[in-house]
Design an enzyme around this catalytic site. Structure first.
Site, PDB file in Angstrom:
ATOM      1  N   HIS A  95     -11.047   3.381  -5.293  1.00  0.00           N
ATOM      2  CA  HIS A  95      -9.729   2.762  -5.432  1.00  0.00           C
ATOM      3  C   HIS A  95      -9.910   1.257  -5.590  1.00  0.00           C
ATOM      4  O   HIS A  95     -10.915   0.704  -5.150  1.00  0.00           O
ATOM      5  CB  HIS A  95      -8.890   3.002  -4.164  1.00  0.00           C
ATOM      6  CG  HIS A  95      -8.405   4.400  -3.997  1.00  0.00           C
ATOM      7  ND1 HIS A  95      -8.637   5.151  -2.863  1.00  0.00           N
ATOM      8  CD2 HIS A  95      -7.662   5.193  -4.824  1.00  0.00           C
ATOM      9  CE1 HIS A  95      -8.075   6.340  -2.994  1.00  0.00           C
ATOM     10  NE2 HIS A  95      -7.482   6.398  -4.177  1.00  0.00           N
ATOM     11  N   CYS A 120      -6.368   2.009   4.308  1.00  0.00           N
ATOM     12  CA  CYS A 120      -5.806   3.336   3.976  1.00  0.00           C
ATOM     13  C   CYS A 120      -5.236   4.095   5.157  1.00  0.00           C
ATOM     14  O   CYS A 120      -4.525   5.073   4.976  1.00  0.00           O
ATOM     15  CB  CYS A 120      -6.799   4.224   3.247  1.00  0.00           C
ATOM     16  SG  CYS A 120      -8.477   3.833   3.401  1.00  0.00           S
TER      17      CYS A 120
HETATM   18  N1  LIG Z   1      -6.893   4.142  -0.061  1.00  0.00           N
HETATM   19  C1  LIG Z   1      -8.080   4.651   0.167  1.00  0.00           C
HETATM   20  O1  LIG Z   1      -9.104   4.010  -0.053  1.00  0.00           O
HETATM   21  N2  LIG Z   1      -8.129   5.904   0.583  1.00  0.00           N
HETATM   22  C2  LIG Z   1      -9.330   6.592   0.928  1.00  0.00           C
HETATM   23  C3  LIG Z   1      -9.242   8.008   0.541  1.00  0.00           C
HETATM   24  C4  LIG Z   1     -10.483   8.773   0.868  1.00  0.00           C
HETATM   25  C5  LIG Z   1     -10.382  10.243   0.561  1.00  0.00           C
HETATM   26  N3  LIG Z   1     -11.533  10.930   1.065  1.00  0.00           N
HETATM   27  C6  LIG Z   1     -10.230  10.481  -0.915  1.00  0.00           C
HETATM   28  O2  LIG Z   1     -11.238  10.620  -1.604  1.00  0.00           O
HETATM   29  O3  LIG Z   1      -9.111  10.550  -1.405  1.00  0.00           O
END
Ligand SMILES: NC(=O)NCCC[C@H](N)C(=O)O
Length: 263
Positions: A172, A257
């Site tokens: 992201h 997040c």
């Molecule tokens: N906003 C973020 O950086 N979110 C992390 C999401 C991690 C989750 N394991 C994913 O791959 O969607």
């Protein structure tokens, strides 16, 4: 008539969501899977929430989703622009069911208007970085051109300028860069395709140091895994609060997040 009565303090709300029972099955894109200690993850999540509360934030819990492995990363499901909540359409299909309860939670907050990113648009909240009235959006593997177009159209009447940022080397945008309260963008120059897109860019060397949550104009929340960055930011005059979020970092999560600040 002038009134000198103090204004009612605005509520500073942060949405959070308790870790799922199958947290260890969360998606991985750039990291190899390592065992997750569930009890430690729960304890770290409690400490993260406590840190927000200690800094004057009221945490509001989105209904638990025990089977949605990545639901603790609530930031990806909604983005707040003042009183406007934009419900995301996550790029990963397995994460799409997360948005329903998040939408319910924001609709319960008085004064919030809700808009939604619709298929075929995809957008993850982790790709959206607000710096004043500029909204940087990572064109990532999770956020597509149609999602960016829809966000631009939704925000145009609200005087935000959407700046799309090519992002091919990180999950992201906010896995690569975040912003200090003074608007300086900090991050890993090797993870953003074109760092010069940010007018004020401060490179950070520790991977876990790229993510900061601005708790106020003076204080930052960041991972305890980036002590050099914490020292650097403290030298810049910020009060730095650190939390250990190792179990979430194993799943490519970071401090941003784990909550959505309603602001
Ligand atoms: N906003 C973020 O950086 N979110 C992390 C999401 C991690 C989750 N394991 C994913 O791959 O969607």
């Amino acid at each position: 008539m002038l009134s000198y009565a103090p204004k009612r303090a605005a509520r500073r709300i942060a949405l959070v969501r308790i870790p799922a029972t199958n947290l260890d099955e969360g998606l991985l894109t750039h990291l190899d899977r390592r065992p997750v200690d569930h009890a430690l993850a729960d304890e770290q999540w409690d400490n993260y929430c406590a840190a927000l509360v200690a800094e004057g934030w009221e945490t509001v819990e989105v209904d638990a989703a025990p089977d949605l492995a990545d639901s603790v990363f609530v930031e990806d499901a909604v983005v707040m622009f003042g009183d406007l909540a934009v419900i995301a359409h996550p790029g990963a299909e397995s994460r799409r069911p997360e948005t329903e309860a998040v939408e319910r939670a924001v609709r319960n907050i008085p004064g919030i208007t809700v808009a939604t990113i619709l298929a075929p648009g995809t957008l993850d909240g982790g790709d959206v970085l607000k710096v004043g009235s500029t909204v940087y959006v990572g064109a990532s593997s999770r956020t597509n051109a149609e999602g960016i177009r829809q966000l631009r159209a939704l925000l145009a009447p609200h005087r935000y300028e959407v700046v799309a940022v090519p992002l091919t080397k990180a999950l992201h945008l906010k896995s690569a860069v975040t912003a200090l309260p003074d608007g300086t963008v900090i991050g890993d120059p090797d993870l953003v395709d074109v760092p010069s897109l940010f007018p004020r860019f401060l490179p950070v060397r520790e991977p876990e140091g790229v993510a900061v949550v601005a708790l106020s104009d003076e204080s930052l929340l960041m991972s305890s895994a980036a002590p050099e960055t914490a020292a650097m930011l403290s030298n810049l005059g910020y009060r730095v609060v650190t939390v250990d979020i190792s179990e979430f970092e194993k799943l490519e999560g970071c401090v941003t997040c784990l909550s959505v600040r309603v602001r």
